[in-house]
Motif scaffolding. Structure first.
Motif, PDB file in Angstrom:
ATOM      1  N   LEU A 163      22.750  69.024   5.842  1.00 55.24           N
ATOM      2  CA  LEU A 163      21.669  68.043   5.983  1.00 55.24           C
ATOM      3  C   LEU A 163      20.494  68.779   6.613  1.00 55.24           C
ATOM      4  CD1 LEU A 163      23.605  64.891   7.282  1.00 55.24           C
ATOM      5  CD2 LEU A 163      23.164  65.610   4.940  1.00 55.24           C
ATOM      6  N   ASP A 164      19.607  69.266   5.763  1.00 56.25           N
ATOM      7  CA  ASP A 164      18.504  70.145   6.173  1.00 56.25           C
ATOM      8  C   ASP A 164      17.305  69.322   6.631  1.00 56.25           C
ATOM      9  OD1 ASP A 164      16.539  72.094   6.409  1.00 56.25           O
ATOM     10  OD2 ASP A 164      17.256  73.219   4.681  1.00 56.25           O
ATOM     11  N   VAL A 165      16.789  69.633   7.823  1.00 53.34           N
ATOM     12  CA  VAL A 165      15.620  68.904   8.340  1.00 53.34           C
ATOM     13  C   VAL A 165      14.334  69.711   8.200  1.00 53.34           C
ATOM     14  CG1 VAL A 165      16.983  67.533   9.949  1.00 53.34           C
ATOM     15  CG2 VAL A 165      16.050  69.736  10.701  1.00 53.34           C
ATOM     16  N   GLY A 166      14.423  70.889   7.567  1.00 55.98           N
ATOM     17  CA  GLY A 166      13.231  71.690   7.327  1.00 55.98           C
ATOM     18  C   GLY A 166      12.636  72.321   8.568  1.00 55.98           C
ATOM     19  N   LYS A 167      13.443  72.536   9.596  1.00 51.60           N
ATOM     20  CA  LYS A 167      12.960  73.143  10.836  1.00 51.60           C
ATOM     21  C   LYS A 167      13.770  74.399  11.151  1.00 51.60           C
ATOM     22  CE  LYS A 167      11.471  68.710  12.802  1.00 51.60           C
ATOM     23  NZ  LYS A 167      11.635  67.745  13.919  1.00 51.60           N
ATOM     24  N   PRO A 168      13.185  75.354  11.873  1.00 55.95           N
ATOM     25  CA  PRO A 168      13.885  76.609  12.158  1.00 55.95           C
ATOM     26  C   PRO A 168      14.844  76.491  13.335  1.00 55.95           C
ATOM     27  CG  PRO A 168      11.696  76.677  13.120  1.00 55.95           C
ATOM     28  CD  PRO A 168      11.781  75.374  12.360  1.00 55.95           C
ATOM     29  N   GLY A 169      15.758  77.431  13.410  1.00 53.11           N
ATOM     30  CA  GLY A 169      16.630  77.539  14.566  1.00 53.11           C
ATOM     31  C   GLY A 169      16.037  78.507  15.576  1.00 53.11           C
ATOM     32  N   LYS A 170      16.628  78.534  16.772  1.00 55.94           N
ATOM     33  CA  LYS A 170      16.129  79.428  17.819  1.00 55.94           C
ATOM     34  C   LYS A 170      17.289  79.868  18.709  1.00 55.94           C
ATOM     35  CE  LYS A 170      12.813  79.805  21.615  1.00 55.94           C
ATOM     36  NZ  LYS A 170      11.812  79.081  22.455  1.00 55.94           N
ATOM     37  N   LEU A 171      17.651  81.162  18.603  1.00 53.80           N
ATOM     38  CA  LEU A 171      18.723  81.701  19.437  1.00 53.80           C
ATOM     39  C   LEU A 171      18.180  82.085  20.806  1.00 53.80           C
ATOM     40  CD1 LEU A 171      20.962  84.053  17.239  1.00 53.80           C
ATOM     41  CD2 LEU A 171      21.517  81.809  18.179  1.00 53.80           C
ATOM     42  N   VAL A 172      18.882  81.616  21.853  1.00 57.68           N
ATOM     43  CA  VAL A 172      18.475  81.874  23.234  1.00 57.68           C
ATOM     44  C   VAL A 172      19.646  82.508  23.981  1.00 57.68           C
ATOM     45  CG1 VAL A 172      17.693  80.829  25.397  1.00 57.68           C
ATOM     46  CG2 VAL A 172      16.841  79.960  23.206  1.00 57.68           C
ATOM     47  N   PHE A 173      19.367  83.582  24.709  1.00 58.48           N
ATOM     48  CA  PHE A 173      20.377  84.278  25.506  1.00 58.48           C
ATOM     49  C   PHE A 173      20.969  83.332  26.544  1.00 58.48           C
ATOM     50  CE2 PHE A 173      21.614  86.601  29.304  1.00 58.48           C
ATOM     51  CZ  PHE A 173      22.348  87.676  28.818  1.00 58.48           C
TER      52      PHE A 173
END
Length: 245
Positions: A163-173
Motif C-alpha cells: 500500500l504505497d503512499v508515494g512518500k520516501p523512507g528515512k533510515l536513522v541511526f
C-alpha cells in the motif's frame, strides 16, 4: 565333536529375503510422482493508496503437469530484525477480498484473480501484506491391482502486497555495539512514511563504504528497525554513519 554352525543363510532365507526386496521394489515403482506447476504475476502487487486505488489483479499461468487447484489468503507481512521474511505465525488480514478465492487451472490455461482492499481509514504510511497462493494437495489412490500412491508436489507463492503512499523512507541511526569476531552491529529505524529499498543502499562508516554487510535482504518498512552487521574494530556513533539510498 561340536557341530559347526554355518554363518551363511539357507536357501529358504535367501528366497524370503529376495521376495521381500522385490515386494518393496514393486511398491516403490507403484508410487507415481504427480506434479502441477503455475506462476503468478506480478511479483509485487502495488496499491497506490495516495491515489485512492483499491483494486488490483494478478494473473496465474499453468506451466505444466496435471490440473492445479490454487487457493488464496492474505496475511500481514512480517520481517525479523535482519530483514528475513517470517513465515511462521502469520496473522490473516481482513482488509482484503480475493475473488475468486480458489481457482482450478488446466494445462496451458490462464486465469485472472482480483484483489480488493476494503480497509477503513486514511493510509498515511506504507504498509505491506502477502498474498499466499497455495496449490491444494491431491489424494492417495487405491487400484484393484496393488497399491498405487500419488505423491503430490505442490507449488506455493508469497506475493508482496504494497500500500504505497508515494512518500520516501528515512533510515536513522539507533545504536551500535561489538558482537565479536571482529564485527559490530548497527541498528537503524525507518522514521519515514515509505519503505527504504535495500538494493540501492550504501552504508558509509567514517567516510568508508562498507561492501560486505548483512541485513539487506528486504526493504525496511516504516516504523521498523533493521540490524546491519559488518567487520569493524569498534562500535560506532551516529556521526560516523551515513545511509545512502
Amino acid at each position: 565333536m561340536k557341530q559347526r554352525i554355518s554363518q551363511f543363510p539357507s536357501s529358504t532365507s535367501l528366497t524370503l529375503s529376495f521376495s521381500f526386496s522385490l515386494a518393496c521394489a514393486c511398491l516403490l515403482l507403484s508410487a507415481q510422482l504427480v506434479t502441477a506447476a503455475f506462476t503468478i504475476e506480478p511479483a509485487i502487487i502495488t496499491f497506490f493508496a495516495d491515489k485512492g486505488e483499491k483494486t488490483a489483479f494478478v494473473e496465474l499461468v499453468h506451466t505444466g503437469g496435471d490440473p492445479a487447484a490454487v487457493q488464496f489468503s492474505v496475511f500481514e507481512r512480517r520481517l525479523d530484525i535482519d530483514g528475513a521474511f517470517v513465515r511462521e505465525g502469520l496473522a490473516k488480514s481482513s482488509d482484503f477480498v480475493v475473488h475468486p478465492a480458489q481457482v482450478i487451472l488446466y494445462p496451458k490455461e490462464r486465469a485472472n484473480v482480483q484483489i480488493q482492499y476494503k480497509g477503513k481509514g486514511k493510509i498515511t504510511t506504507e504498509k505491506a501484506f502477502v498474498l499466499y497462493s497455495q496449490e491444494v494437495p491431491i489424494n492417495v489412490a487405491k487400484e484393484e491391482e496393488g497399491l498405487n500412491m500419488e505423491v503430490k508436489m505442490t507449488t506455493s507463492y508469497y506475493t508482496v502486497i504494497s500500500l504505497d503512499v508515494g512518500k520516501p523512507g528515512k533510515l536513522v541511526f539507533v545504536s551500535s555495539k561489538v558482537i565479536g569476531g571482529g564485527k559490530i552491529e548497527v541498528l537503524a529505524e525507518n522514521k519515514g512514511a515509505g519503505r527504504v529499498k535495500m538494493e540501492n543502499l550504501n552504508l558509509i562508516v567514517g567516510g568508508k563504504m562498507i561492501n560486505d554487510v548483512t541485513g539487506k535482504s528486504n526493504s525496511v518498512m516504516p516504523g521498523t528497525t533493521r540490524r546491519f552487521t559488518f567487520e569493524w574494530p569498534r562500535a560506532v556513533t551516529a556521526k560516523e554513519v551515513r545511509f545512502v539510498y
